[in-house]
Design an enzyme around this catalytic site. Structure first.
Site, PDB file in Angstrom:
ATOM      1  N   CYS A 508       0.277  -6.239   1.377  1.00 32.30           N
ATOM      2  CA  CYS A 508       0.331  -7.540   0.702  1.00 32.30           C
ATOM      3  C   CYS A 508      -0.864  -8.420   1.049  1.00 32.30           C
ATOM      4  CB  CYS A 508       1.646  -8.240   0.942  1.00 32.30           C
ATOM      5  SG  CYS A 508       2.267  -8.190   2.589  1.00 32.30           S
ATOM      6  N   GLU A 510      -3.006  -7.705   4.214  1.00 28.39           N
ATOM      7  CA  GLU A 510      -3.598  -7.237   5.456  1.00 28.39           C
ATOM      8  C   GLU A 510      -5.077  -6.923   5.243  1.00 28.39           C
ATOM      9  OE1 GLU A 510      -0.533  -6.518   4.372  1.00 28.39           O
ATOM     10  OE2 GLU A 510       0.743  -5.747   5.950  1.00 28.39           O
TER      11      GLU A 510
END
Lengths: 903, 89
Positions: A508, A510
């Site tokens: 999402c 990182e």
């Protein structure tokens, strides 16, 4: 009729608003931008809407059969041969109308269990092994994780279909085989072996208590050992599979019997290259089996158009099974095939495609120049790619897939950013990717803009147009922040500024290291980016910050489980400093034990279950002759510490500081009593709703009104209040530094990762009321920088001030979500306001912002009438998901978020 | 095997969408797996239709593959369109 908190607050005149900047119109307001998919993707998307998540044991059956046969062989060879056998035997299925084909399993939304990772939860509930698995701490998160019962989730068995792991349907005919396969991995799976070796840690019982209390949400070594990273498509795109096999054969001959100056793992190179050849041959057979199926269907097809399409599919597959793709379509098919192959190698969420518009640019450019394609054809293919990616399911336990992922798979496609030499990296194909995302609104791949001041305005406005569809994508990530973070974390591994610019987002949000590669197509040379790091968000997973504070307040005890989780501190906590000191001690104990347990898990994984296909794709595995476990990948310092519930922690610390220590209005014991009494309210479970605003008062609960009011009125994050911002800054400075004291199995320091995904639901469910006035069992604030619903009273720019009071480049990410009413950003003026607001946050040093453009009334209606909203999507925390596939905890939380009526 | 036992996912013309249904490639329509098959039925290669399959006397959904020296266990509904040893009964 029990009183609801919303009414009580209204009576008391407490300024807790769930709308800011005005009042929403009374009627339901739809999103302003709405387009339809093209006919072909629309038909296939409609098929998806009517498809159940379906599991099969085909892959694990063939894998296990070969694995057993090779007992005694070297693990990497054993695994590669089993993988080849499994890929070669998968049943190919092609659905009418598809242009892009292949899938994880034979079903449209198919997946399969991997009992070599963990076998316990595949077994029926009455099974003795399942009962044993329940006693493990890792099963605790499963109990409090809930799936949405709509959409394609199979949450209950029916007819000949058995529900497993809370989400997937499997045919009853396959269940005996599943049980048998599971039994064959008992004592051999990564889960079972890690359990055996973790018990050698002197504080193993403490770690298990941490897991049972759900202070930690899950462990990755046997659930999701890979992912939250960026894949690298370069090598097959450049050399084709035949070229790679040839290369591996040459290298194998060179290294056979030679240590190459490395007395520890030098000899391993021979086995790795042999494993590479085996896996690639398996993948070639898999692709060619699909080609054969296309030929078979073509031969039987009477419709000439469909017949020709099957033949085109066969030609495409027959080519890409061996060679560098020639066209955009072949290149897109190849990267999709590679993607699925990696996902079949291991249980993975968040294997992000990366900067696809830049990776596929050479084929797009040459096809357009040669007149081989049109932009409309490319958009249709990109829409088809979206449908295929949306069909991906990740099979893991209920706690992981439901409680953490909400069924999402986090295939993040990034746009923008910079080139190696610092120029804007956007191109025309990225506009088309956005357009495909607008037309074909579906969760995968989710999109992110790597925002940089240099990016062109028209591109940014196109991204805003996409935001206005309400899909929740693209999210906005700060390019400069990411580069600074990468240089800080990976400079010690040799990363340069130029290489840092090749990064992309894994999962999402990182931040993941990348590399540049020189690609040649028809004699023209290009430079394309690709992932160059190990998985991230492997490490210590989602520590429930408010739950740890609860343990501090109650002398180390978890009231939900009744267990003494931490050693009793027996401190009176007479000063705020003392409270903070004990909090840090408990936290560090937690990270320490989980880090060591996690290292054991991933070490077993790398010894017995190492990635081979995934490894060979990334630099420098093929060059070094080493897989991921032998540090073949260029950047290895990717393990992190994830937190959850930061804002409720900060708000709670602010309330305690103000009410107990500064003003001395209440004693700590009074606060404790109020918490145990849940401030006079029923539990969220009793009420059946998990947001604060809908909680109901118990009879006689009014005695707690004063203290609850004061707790709610204490300073809250997101209002540019220096009192609470100073607490956040102190926390962040400590947290980001603390993480680096711990070392991963690869002997690299950990770092901070601050996202919530869906964990704020289940972790909130296990947490008592908190000193900030949040009630027991309700969700935490989402993300890491989002204000608690209804407590942000000074507008978005005040949130930005609070959220950027600390240096966000010391963390892999931070996360801020804002819910905006569609009418607030209407027209070009609204679009520009949204862009300016985004820009302001990025300039102030925020890492991530994302918008949910939706009318809360629509969400309430969707909760009451899910049957009318199969296509409704919302952004949760780093991902977009279909409303009906979200668990109730998360639905309630998204509804409760403050809605901005103006920006 | 009699006609009553046959399911759509035993048919070569069936394209499996999910565990409950799929597309009949002859009639070009969605069909539920557990509904009666039609006269266009064509046997899909599965272990239970293979000459090398020996059924387990205690559990007829499970069995043994006699084609390989190691005689691995298998199960009746395993699709074998890609199995090099498949031999129709």
């Amino acid at each position: 009729m029990p009183k609801k908190i919303a009414d009580i607050l209204k009576e008391k005149g407490i300024p807790i608003n769930f709308q800011y900047g005005g009042t929403a119109p009374e009627e339901l307001v739809d999103r302003e931008v709405k387009k339809e998919p093209d006919p072909r993707p629309k038909k296939l998307l409609n098929l998806y809407f009517d498809t159940l998540s379906s599991a099969t044991v085909e892959f694990p059956y063939w894998y296990t059969r070969k694995w057993k046969e090779l007992e005694g062989d070297i693990p990497v060879i054993r695994r590669a041969t089993a993988m080849k056998y499994a890929f070669s035997h998968l049943t190919p299925t092609i659905f009418p109308g598809e242009k892009l084909v292949m899938g994880k399993a034979r079903y449209y939304r198919g997946s399969f269990p991997m009992p070599w990772e963990s076998e316990g939860y595949f077994l029926a509930k009455e099974d003795e092994l399942y009962q044993a698995a329940l006693k493990k701490g890792s099963a605790s998160a499963d109990e409090v994780s809930k799936f949405g019962s709509g959409g394609g989730n199979v949450t209950k068995s029916f007819g000949s279909v058995v529900s497993i792991a809370g989400k997937f349907g499997i045919r009853e005919e396959e269940v005996p085989a599943l049980i048998r396969l599971s039994r064959e991995w008992v004592g051999k799976s990564v889960d079972d072996l890690r359990s055996k070796y973790e018990q050698m840690m002197p504080d193993y019982d403490f770690k298990e208590k941490i897991m049972r209390s759900v202070i930690c949400m899950f462990e990755s070594g046997f659930t999701l050992p890979l992912g939250r990273e960026v894949i690298n498509y370069y090598y097959p795109l450049q050399y084709g599979f035949d070229g790679l096999i040839e290369m591996a054969k040459e290298r194998k001959a060179e290294v056979a019997g030679n240590a190459g100056g490395d007395g520890v793992i030098g000899m391993d190179r021979l086995y790795f290259y042999e494993a590479v050849i085996l896996v690639l041959e398996g993948i070639q057979t898999w692709i060619l089996n699909y080609a054969k199926e296309a030929r078979r269907l073509a031969a039987e097809e009477t419709d000439p158009t469909q017949k020709a399409e099957y033949e085109e599919i066969a030609e495409c597959l027959e080519w890409i099974a061996h060679k560098q793709p020639r066209t955009f379509r072949e290149a897109l098919q190849l990267i999709y095939t590679i993607h699925i192959a990696v996902l079949n190698e291991d249980a993975i969420s968040g294997m992000s495609p990366g900067r696809v518009g830049q990776i596929l640019w050479p084929w797009f450019e040459q096809d357009m120049e040669a007149g081989r394609t049109t932009e409309e054809e490319v958009i249709e293919l990109l829409e088809l790619h979206r449908v295929k990616m949306t069909c991906i399911d990740c099979f893991a336990s209920a706690g992981v897939v439901g409680g953490v992922l909400s069924g999402n798979t986090f295939n993040n496609l990034c746009l923008g950013g910079l080139t190696r030499d610092g120029r804007p990296a956007t191109n025309r194909l990225e506009f088309l990717i956005l357009e495909a995302g607008i037309r074909c609104a579906c969760p995968q791949p989710t999109l992110s803009v790597l925002y940089d001041e240099k990016l062109p305005e028209d591109f940014l406005l196109k991204a805003v147009e996409c935001v206005k569809t309400g899909t929740g994508y693209p999210a906005w990530m700060n390019n400069r922040n990411a580069i600074e973070f990468l240089l800080w974390q990976y400079g010690r591994e040799g990363m340069t500024l130029e290489e840092a610019r090749a990064f992309s987002i894994g999962g999402c949000l990182e931040t993941s290291p990348g590399a540049w590669h020189e690609l040649t197509l028809n004699g023209k040379t290009y430079e394309i980016p690709g992932g160059a790091g190990q998985p991230t968000s492997v490490g210590v997973h989602f520590l429930a910050n408010p739950k740890i504070l609860e343990c501090v307040l109650f002398n180390g005890r978890d009231h939900r489980t009744g267990e003494q989780v931490y050693p009793a501190h027996n401190r009176k906590l007479e000063t705020y400093e003392e409270l903070w000191e004990v909090y840090k001690q408990y936290y560090e104990m937690t990270v320490d034990v989980l880090c060591r347990a996690n290292n054991i898990q991933h070490d077993i994984w790398r010894k017995n279950n190492m990635s081979i296909f995934h490894s060979l794709l990334k630099p420098d595995c093929l060059t070094k002759g080493h897989h991921i476990g032998n540090l073949g990948i260029r950047y290895n310092g990717t393990f992190n510490v994830e937190s959850c519930g930061t804002v409720n922690l900060i708000n709670s610390l602010a309330a305690l500081k103000k009410l107990v220590y500064d003003e001395k209005k209440y004693t700590l014991d009074q606060i404790r009593e109020a918490i145990l009494a849940n401030f006079g309210f029923k539990t969220a479970e009793e009420v059946g709703n998990y947001s604060l605003v809908t909680q109901e008062k118990k009879e006689g609960g009014e005695v707690w009104d004063d203290i609850h009011t004061d707790c709610l009125l204490a300073p809250k994050h997101g209002n540019a209040d220096p009192y609470v911002d100073a607490i956040l800054k102190e926390y962040e400075d400590w947290f980001c530094d603390m993480c680096t004291k711990y070392e991963s199995l690869y002997a690299k320091p950990l770092y901070a990762c601050q996202i919530s995904v869906s964990t704020h639901g289940p972790q909130g469910a296990v947490t008592l009321a908190t000193p900030d006035g949040r009630l027991a069992g309700t969700t935490y604030a989402d993300a890491s920088m989002s204000p608690y619903p209804g407590t942000d009273r000074n507008g978005p720019y005040a949130i930005f001030t609070s959220a950027t009071c600390w240096d966000q480049t010391k963390s892999q990410n931070s996360q801020l979500n804002i819910k905006v009413h569609p009418s607030a950003i209407k027209g070009m003026e609204g679009a520009r306001k949204l862009l300016e607001m985004t820009r302001a946050y990025m300039r102030a040093g925020g890492f991530h912002i994302q918008y949910n453009v939706v009318d809360s009334k629509v969400l309430r209606d969707a909760q009451e009438h899910p049957e009318n909203y199969r296509e409704l999507m919302v952004r949760v925390a780093g991902f977009t998901q279909y409303w009906v596939e979200l668990g109730k905890h998360i639905q309630d939380e998204v509804i409760a978020r403050t809605e901005y009526e103006a920006v | 095997m009699n006609g009553k036992e046959l399911k759509h996912h035993d048919c070569r013309n069936f394209i499996p969408v999910d565990v409950a249904k799929g597309i009949c490639n002859v009639h070009k329509q969605m069909v539920l797996i557990d509904t009666p098959v039609c006269e266009k039925f064509r046997t899909l290669p599965k272990c239970k239709n293979c000459a090398h399959f020996t059924s387990d006397p205690n559990q007829d959904t499970m069995g043994t593959c006699e084609a390989e020296k190691t005689k691995p266990w298998t199960f009746a509904d395993l699709i074998t369109v890609t199995c090099e040893n498949y031999s129709a009964k």
